[in-house]
Enzyme design. Structure first.
Site, short mmCIF file in Angstrom:
data_model
loop_
_atom_site.label_atom_id
_atom_site.label_comp_id
_atom_site.label_asym_id
_atom_site.label_seq_id
_atom_site.Cartn_x
_atom_site.Cartn_y
_atom_site.Cartn_z
N TYR A 79 0.86 -1.20 0.00
CA TYR A 79 0.00 0.00 0.00
C TYR A 79 0.89 1.24 0.00
CZ TYR A 79 -3.70 -3.28 0.68
OH TYR A 79 -4.56 -4.33 0.47
N SER A 80 0.59 2.17 -0.91
CA SER A 80 1.39 3.38 -1.03
C SER A 80 1.19 4.26 0.19
CB SER A 80 0.97 4.18 -2.26
OG SER A 80 0.77 3.33 -3.36
N CYS A 255 0.21 6.39 -11.47
CA CYS A 255 -0.08 5.39 -10.45
C CYS A 255 -1.58 5.09 -10.42
CB CYS A 255 0.38 5.88 -9.08
SG CYS A 255 0.28 4.60 -7.83
N GLU A 295 3.64 3.04 -11.93
CA GLU A 295 3.38 2.04 -10.88
C GLU A 295 1.89 1.70 -10.95
OE1 GLU A 295 5.72 1.77 -7.13
OE2 GLU A 295 3.89 2.64 -6.31
N TYR A 297 -1.22 -1.43 -10.65
CA TYR A 297 -1.45 -2.70 -9.96
C TYR A 297 -2.86 -3.21 -10.19
CZ TYR A 297 -2.81 1.04 -6.61
OH TYR A 297 -3.31 2.18 -6.02
P1 FDA Z 1 -7.03 -9.89 -3.40
O1 FDA Z 1 -5.56 -9.98 -3.60
O2 FDA Z 1 -7.68 -10.92 -2.55
O3 FDA Z 1 -7.71 -9.83 -4.82
C1 FDA Z 1 -7.18 -9.02 -5.86
C2 FDA Z 1 -8.31 -8.34 -6.63
O4 FDA Z 1 -8.37 -7.00 -6.25
C3 FDA Z 1 -8.11 -8.34 -8.11
O5 FDA Z 1 -9.34 -8.60 -8.73
C4 FDA Z 1 -7.68 -6.92 -8.42
O6 FDA Z 1 -8.06 -6.55 -9.72
C5 FDA Z 1 -8.40 -6.13 -7.41
N1 FDA Z 1 -7.76 -4.86 -7.00
C6 FDA Z 1 -6.52 -4.73 -6.49
N2 FDA Z 1 -6.29 -3.44 -6.13
C7 FDA Z 1 -7.38 -2.74 -6.43
C8 FDA Z 1 -7.74 -1.38 -6.26
N3 FDA Z 1 -6.93 -0.47 -5.68
N4 FDA Z 1 -8.97 -1.01 -6.70
C9 FDA Z 1 -9.80 -1.92 -7.24
N5 FDA Z 1 -9.52 -3.23 -7.41
C10 FDA Z 1 -8.32 -3.64 -6.99
N6 FDA Z 1 -4.31 -0.60 -3.01
C11 FDA Z 1 -4.95 0.38 -2.33
O7 FDA Z 1 -6.12 0.25 -1.98
N7 FDA Z 1 -4.26 1.53 -2.01
C12 FDA Z 1 -2.97 1.75 -2.36
O8 FDA Z 1 -2.38 2.81 -2.06
C13 FDA Z 1 -2.29 0.70 -3.06
N8 FDA Z 1 -0.99 0.85 -3.43
C14 FDA Z 1 -0.33 -0.17 -4.07
C15 FDA Z 1 1.03 -0.01 -4.41
C16 FDA Z 1 1.69 -1.04 -5.07
C17 FDA Z 1 3.17 -0.85 -5.43
C18 FDA Z 1 1.00 -2.24 -5.41
C19 FDA Z 1 1.71 -3.36 -6.12
C20 FDA Z 1 -0.33 -2.40 -5.07
C21 FDA Z 1 -1.02 -1.37 -4.39
N9 FDA Z 1 -2.36 -1.51 -4.02
C22 FDA Z 1 -3.00 -0.49 -3.36
C23 FDA Z 1 -3.12 -2.77 -4.27
C24 FDA Z 1 -3.01 -3.68 -3.02
O9 FDA Z 1 -1.67 -4.14 -2.86
C25 FDA Z 1 -3.88 -4.93 -3.13
O10 FDA Z 1 -3.61 -5.56 -4.34
C26 FDA Z 1 -5.37 -4.59 -3.06
O11 FDA Z 1 -5.72 -3.99 -1.82
C27 FDA Z 1 -6.19 -5.87 -3.23
O12 FDA Z 1 -5.78 -6.79 -2.25
P2 FDA Z 1 -6.82 -7.75 -1.60
O13 FDA Z 1 -6.05 -8.71 -0.77
O14 FDA Z 1 -7.92 -7.02 -0.94
O15 FDA Z 1 -7.43 -8.46 -2.89
#
Ligand code: FDA
Length: 297
Positions: A79-80, A255, A295, A297
């Site tokens: 999470y950022s 992002c 970035e 995701y």
């Molecule tokens: P789980 O892993 O169980 O399922 C994944 C599902 O969630 C997929 O269908 C995917 O498409 C969907 N999904 C993932 N992120 C989503 C989002 N933001 N909006 C809608 N659908 C999403 N998340 C966040 O909420 N705030 C943030 O600041 C960040 N920052 C961040 C930075 C980086 C470098 C990465 C790689 C990823 C993030 N994320 C994020 C995404 C976060 O890491 C995570 O993937 C999501 O919270 C989903 O995780 P779960 O375990 O809830 O879903």
């Protein structure tokens, strides 16, 4: 030549899965309007005295407690950090995350609930979470504060840019380059930090040369009636944007959700073609120089 970016001090602690940081949730604020179907939260964590240092653009890992159905631990989610490097509210040891609760309807009428986002969004102030990191180097700001900074976000991708702005326009600092934020959301109800729920980002307008621009895909349309996304809003400002970016004057940061980069590429392709340049080659050059940062995701 690669541009010099801000880095973390060499002795800053890095928390690992084997020895995570226990942080206490101190406040939760809803960022989406009460009648929005999306649960978008601003969550502030306190390290309870443990040292936490980060630079803008870095992320924290979150360990979901419990095991998966196959008996293995849950994978770490990133999470950022949405706070500037001085800490949330200027308090060292405090960091905010900007969360979207992932809930998706399924073809069979069922509901998919994201593991980690639902765990986090269900926490209550006073609860503890285990965090790792901070991680990520590429998304930091340049050391040279005369550079123009173009930020492009969709959804929770706006989180690192709140951190950027808090750094660039801290009370004792004013970024000298021009700064722009293009932010795409479905409606104003989901326009985090830029609506009636919380205006932290809008409040930076008028500081230095910062301007924020929104594209609301379910509230606005383009001239041809199609939905308006962030790349279309950028195209409106094409002339000005090109002036800010040309000859390596700007660092561009994107992002948000996967796929947004394709739309931004289309806009950049058009802007460069109109000026007799080849976007694929220029993008490669800017990537190598650290000017083009993505970035998703
Ligand atoms: P789980 O892993 O169980 O399922 C994944 C599902 O969630 C997929 O269908 C995917 O498409 C969907 N999904 C993932 N992120 C989503 C989002 N933001 N909006 C809608 N659908 C999403 N998340 C966040 O909420 N705030 C943030 O600041 C960040 N920052 C961040 C930075 C980086 C470098 C990465 C790689 C990823 C993030 N994320 C994020 C995404 C976060 O890491 C995570 O993937 C999501 O919270 C989903 O995780 P779960 O375990 O809830 O879903």
């Amino acid at each position: 030549m690669k541009i010099a970016k801000r880095v973390l001090s060499a002795d800053a602690p890095a928390y690992k899965l084997s020895a995570p940081l226990k942080a206490q949730l101190v406040s939760v604020e809803r960022l989406s309007s009460p009648d929005s179907p999306d649960d978008l939260l601003h969550m502030v964590f306190d390290t309870c005295g443990a040292r936490l240092e980060y630079v803008e653009g870095q992320s924290l890992g979150v360990i979901t407690p419990g095991l998966r159905p196959d008996g293995k631990p849950h994978k770490l989610r990133l999470y950022s950090i949405a706070s500037g490097p001085d800490g949330e509210g200027g308090q060292a040891g405090r960091a905010a995350l900007c969360l979207k609760r992932v809930v998706e309807s399924q073809a069979d009428g069922g509901e998919f609930r994201g593991v980690c986002s639902n765990y986090l969004c269900d926490l209550k102030p006073g609860d503890f979470a285990e965090l790792t990191g901070p991680t990520g180097k590429a998304f930091a700001l340049p050391e040279d504060d005369t550079k123009n900074i173009i930020m492009v976000a969709t959804g929770t991708g706006v989180a690192p840019f709140r951190s950027f702005l808090q750094y660039m326009y801290a009370p004792d600092r004013t970024w000298r380059g021009q700064t722009r934020l293009y932010f795409g959301a479905r409606t104003r109800k989901e326009l985090m930090y830029m609506n009636e729920m919380n205006s932290d980002i809008l409040d930076f307008e008028g500081r230095g040369d910062f301007r924020a621009r929104a594209a609301l895909s379910r509230e606005e349309t383009n001239a041809d009636g199609s939905r308006r996304y962030v790349q279309h809003r950028m195209l409106d400002d094409g002339e000005e944007l090109w002036e800010l970016m040309r000859d390596g004057r700007a660092l561009v940061y994107q992002c948000g959700l996967k796929g947004m980069d394709h739309g931004v590429d289309e806009t950049m392709g058009r802007l460069t073609r109109e000026r007799g340049q080849d976007w694929a080659a220029l993008k490669e050059e800017w990537k190598l120089a650290g000017l083009w940062n993505v970035e998703v995701y």
